[in-house]
Design an enzyme around this catalytic site. Structure first.
Site, PDB file in Angstrom:
ATOM      1  N   ARG A 112      -3.164   0.670  -8.463  1.00  0.00           N
ATOM      2  CA  ARG A 112      -4.601   0.789  -8.176  1.00  0.00           C
ATOM      3  C   ARG A 112      -4.996   2.242  -8.053  1.00  0.00           C
ATOM      4  O   ARG A 112      -4.177   3.097  -7.699  1.00  0.00           O
ATOM      5  CB  ARG A 112      -4.962   0.031  -6.899  1.00  0.00           C
ATOM      6  CG  ARG A 112      -4.286   0.512  -5.600  1.00  0.00           C
ATOM      7  CD  ARG A 112      -4.938   1.660  -4.922  1.00  0.00           C
ATOM      8  NE  ARG A 112      -4.449   1.852  -3.542  1.00  0.00           N
ATOM      9  CZ  ARG A 112      -4.519   2.994  -2.908  1.00  0.00           C
ATOM     10  NH1 ARG A 112      -4.964   4.074  -3.507  1.00  0.00           N
ATOM     11  NH2 ARG A 112      -4.090   3.094  -1.671  1.00  0.00           N
ATOM     12  N   GLU A 211     -12.457   0.227   1.404  1.00  0.00           N
ATOM     13  CA  GLU A 211     -12.277   1.585   1.945  1.00  0.00           C
ATOM     14  C   GLU A 211     -12.896   2.641   1.012  1.00  0.00           C
ATOM     15  O   GLU A 211     -13.408   3.665   1.464  1.00  0.00           O
ATOM     16  CB  GLU A 211     -10.792   1.835   2.156  1.00  0.00           C
ATOM     17  CG  GLU A 211     -10.483   3.165   2.779  1.00  0.00           C
ATOM     18  CD  GLU A 211      -9.003   3.342   3.011  1.00  0.00           C
ATOM     19  OE1 GLU A 211      -8.361   2.436   3.589  1.00  0.00           O
ATOM     20  OE2 GLU A 211      -8.469   4.393   2.619  1.00  0.00           O
ATOM     21  N   ARG A 215     -11.982   0.066  -5.939  1.00  0.00           N
ATOM     22  CA  ARG A 215     -10.539   0.072  -6.067  1.00  0.00           C
ATOM     23  C   ARG A 215     -10.284  -0.650  -7.378  1.00  0.00           C
ATOM     24  O   ARG A 215     -10.580  -1.841  -7.493  1.00  0.00           O
ATOM     25  CB  ARG A 215      -9.861  -0.660  -4.908  1.00  0.00           C
ATOM     26  CG  ARG A 215      -9.853   0.135  -3.591  1.00  0.00           C
ATOM     27  CD  ARG A 215      -8.856   1.270  -3.677  1.00  0.00           C
ATOM     28  NE  ARG A 215      -8.897   2.188  -2.561  1.00  0.00           N
ATOM     29  CZ  ARG A 215      -8.079   2.152  -1.511  1.00  0.00           C
ATOM     30  NH1 ARG A 215      -7.188   1.195  -1.398  1.00  0.00           N
ATOM     31  NH2 ARG A 215      -8.163   3.074  -0.575  1.00  0.00           N
ATOM     32  N   CYS A 257     -10.233   8.337   2.780  1.00  0.00           N
ATOM     33  CA  CYS A 257      -9.051   8.705   3.572  1.00  0.00           C
ATOM     34  C   CYS A 257      -8.324   9.854   2.859  1.00  0.00           C
ATOM     35  O   CYS A 257      -8.077   9.770   1.651  1.00  0.00           O
ATOM     36  CB  CYS A 257      -8.120   7.504   3.689  1.00  0.00           C
ATOM     37  SG  CYS A 257      -6.602   7.861   4.582  1.00  0.00           S
ATOM     38  N   THR A 259      -5.370  10.622   2.624  1.00  0.00           N
ATOM     39  CA  THR A 259      -4.082  10.282   1.994  1.00  0.00           C
ATOM     40  C   THR A 259      -4.263   9.876   0.536  1.00  0.00           C
ATOM     41  O   THR A 259      -3.308   9.888  -0.229  1.00  0.00           O
ATOM     42  CB  THR A 259      -3.378   9.107   2.705  1.00  0.00           C
ATOM     43  OG1 THR A 259      -4.214   7.942   2.622  1.00  0.00           O
ATOM     44  CG2 THR A 259      -3.068   9.433   4.142  1.00  0.00           C
ATOM     45  N   ARG A 266      -2.030   4.245  -6.092  1.00  0.00           N
ATOM     46  CA  ARG A 266      -0.840   3.665  -5.475  1.00  0.00           C
ATOM     47  C   ARG A 266      -0.259   2.694  -6.492  1.00  0.00           C
ATOM     48  O   ARG A 266      -0.898   1.716  -6.880  1.00  0.00           O
ATOM     49  CB  ARG A 266      -1.183   2.944  -4.165  1.00  0.00           C
ATOM     50  CG  ARG A 266       0.077   2.656  -3.321  1.00  0.00           C
ATOM     51  CD  ARG A 266      -0.271   2.223  -1.920  1.00  0.00           C
ATOM     52  NE  ARG A 266      -0.541   0.818  -1.826  1.00  0.00           N
ATOM     53  CZ  ARG A 266       0.373  -0.139  -1.656  1.00  0.00           C
ATOM     54  NH1 ARG A 266       1.660   0.185  -1.555  1.00  0.00           N
ATOM     55  NH2 ARG A 266       0.020  -1.407  -1.582  1.00  0.00           N
ATOM     56  N   ARG A 295       6.339  -0.612   2.382  1.00  0.00           N
ATOM     57  CA  ARG A 295       5.376  -1.400   3.171  1.00  0.00           C
ATOM     58  C   ARG A 295       5.825  -2.849   3.184  1.00  0.00           C
ATOM     59  O   ARG A 295       6.637  -3.272   2.365  1.00  0.00           O
ATOM     60  CB  ARG A 295       3.974  -1.369   2.547  1.00  0.00           C
ATOM     61  CG  ARG A 295       3.304  -0.029   2.532  1.00  0.00           C
ATOM     62  CD  ARG A 295       1.859  -0.124   2.040  1.00  0.00           C
ATOM     63  NE  ARG A 295       1.235   1.195   2.021  1.00  0.00           N
ATOM     64  CZ  ARG A 295      -0.034   1.436   1.698  1.00  0.00           C
ATOM     65  NH1 ARG A 295      -0.833   0.443   1.375  1.00  0.00           N
ATOM     66  NH2 ARG A 295      -0.528   2.646   1.712  1.00  0.00           N
ATOM     67  N   GLU A 300      -0.701  -2.744   3.869  1.00  0.00           N
ATOM     68  CA  GLU A 300      -0.392  -1.722   4.856  1.00  0.00           C
ATOM     69  C   GLU A 300      -0.343  -2.321   6.262  1.00  0.00           C
ATOM     70  O   GLU A 300      -1.123  -3.208   6.594  1.00  0.00           O
ATOM     71  CB  GLU A 300      -1.472  -0.650   4.804  1.00  0.00           C
ATOM     72  CG  GLU A 300      -1.102   0.541   5.646  1.00  0.00           C
ATOM     73  CD  GLU A 300      -1.877   1.777   5.205  1.00  0.00           C
ATOM     74  OE1 GLU A 300      -3.021   1.634   4.793  1.00  0.00           O
ATOM     75  OE2 GLU A 300      -1.291   2.860   5.299  1.00  0.00           O
TER      76      GLU A 300
END
Ligand code: ADP
Ligand code: CIR
Length: 344
Positions: A112, A211, A215, A257, A259, A266, A295, A300
């Site tokens: 993603r 988020e 995505r 975020c 990260t 990811r 994970r 998560e």
């Protein structure tokens, strides 16, 4: 706002770098969307167990609150302030041959990327009207895709509880944000403006207004990592023809975020490694060597089930998309080799 009280339970990079002095320099600043340092740090202050503990409300937040974000980004991504981000979305540059072993040990593969629209604030600072506008722009663009990517948009509002629970259990849909996202302001007006688009086979999916505003997800059963990456890159370029994503040369694609900055990618597999799970030292040595994260299989902050883990790239900024997937591929090949050796 006054300087927050950090206890020894506060383990985030935010708590580490937000000294009283830095706080005093940031406490009266505000971005054009009204985002303040209080908004940036709320999730990490309220959730002492946060690893990062800071969110951006807009791309400007990364500049306005750079005194806090820069050291967090530097420590998480090993990326210095004068580095520039590299992008490479060409699947021909990926060296990821298929094999029987990959198909045997890998239950499913998913890659993603996060994306946000250049003309809107990020989720933590977006208004309800703006969020609805994003939903409209993105779902209209998706509805015009054809071929393998053609599908249907399903708003979460109006979806039956049974359908949404099934989609979540099958790893296709996101759940309402957890306490980290809640305190980041990402659950406001849930579930309005949120939804999922997918093609018939559920190999191409887009989450809207989770988020990040988009995505973009490519996934399928088994271990054909290159096929999954190729589908994703095709979809990204088709969507780029229809909308402008928030991007800058230093931080790459802008995400809420820190990260996820850079590639916002990811690339993960769900992999069955029961022997390695009993030998965590070997497991961790291999994942660390290839810059991978472990994970649980429900996303998560979840646990492993039946010796199946979610293994994904940890590096996202300052490395290309091809390199993110290559990290994951190379690490997974080594994990499978170790799993086989342990089973003898
Ligand atoms: P994200 O990948 O968006 O950062 P999560 O870790 O919460 O967020 O994962 C989102 C969902 O995707 C979860 O339901 C998770 O189980 C599922 N998922 C992740 N990787 C895979 C995979 N390789 N195969 C199947 N489902 C996956
Ligand atoms: C934390 O700080 O632990 C949470 N805010 C999650 C950080 C990881 N990033 C993410 O899921 N996008």
């Amino acid at each position: 706002m006054t300087y927050p009280t950090f206890t020894k339970e506060h383990k985030s990079l935010m708590a580490k770098y937000l000294t009283k002095d830095i706080f005093d320099q940031l406490k009266d600043k505000k971005t054009q969307n009204g985002f303040t340092i209080e908004d940036v740090i709320n999730s990490g202050v309220k959730n002492p167990d946060s690893g990062i503990g800071a969110y951006a409300g807009d791309s400007e937040s990364y500049k306005t609150f750079a005194l806090l974000f820069d050291p967090i980004i530097e420590e998480y991504h090993h990326f210095a302030q004068d580095d520039t981000h590299q992008s490479d979305l060409n699947p021909d540059h990926l060296n990821a041959p298929t094999s029987d072993d990959l198909d045997k040990y890998i239950v499913s593969t998913r890659i993603r990327v996060g994306r946000n629209l250049a003309d809107f604030p990020l989720g933590p600072a977006i208004s309800d009207e703006q969020r609805d506008a994003v939903e409209k722009i993105v779902s209209n663009a998706l509805n015009s895709l054809d071929g393998d990517l053609s599908g249907t948009y399903y708003p979460i509002d109006g979806m039956s509880k049974k359908d949404s629970e099934q989609l979540i259990e099958d790893h296709f849909l996101f759940k309402a944000g957890d306490r980290f996202l809640e305190t980041a302001g990402l659950n406001r007006n849930w579930p309005m403006g949120r939804g999922i688009y997918h093609n018939k086979d559920k190999t191409f999916l887009v989450w809207i207004n989770e988020e990040d505003q988009l995505r973009i997800i490519s996934m399928q059963k088994g271990g054909n990592i290159k096929e999954v990456f190729t589908r994703l890159t095709t979809a990204i370029s088709k969507l780029e023809e229809k909308m402008e994503f928030s991007f800058n040369k230093h931080l790459g694609y802008i995400t809420s975020c820190p990260t996820n900055l850079g590639t916002a990618m990811r690339a993960s597999v769900h992999i069955k490694v029961p022997n390695l799970s009993k030998n965590m030292e070997i497991f961790k040595r291999i994942t660390d060597k290839h810059h991978l994260q472990i994970r649980g299989i429900d996303g998560e902050h979840s646990q492993s089930k039946g010796g199946i883990y979610d293994i994904s790239n940890k590096r996202r900024l300052g490395v290309s998309e091809v390199q993110c997937v290559q990290d994951m591929y190379d690490g997974v090949v080594e994990l499978i080799k170790a799993e086989k050796e342990l089973s003898i």
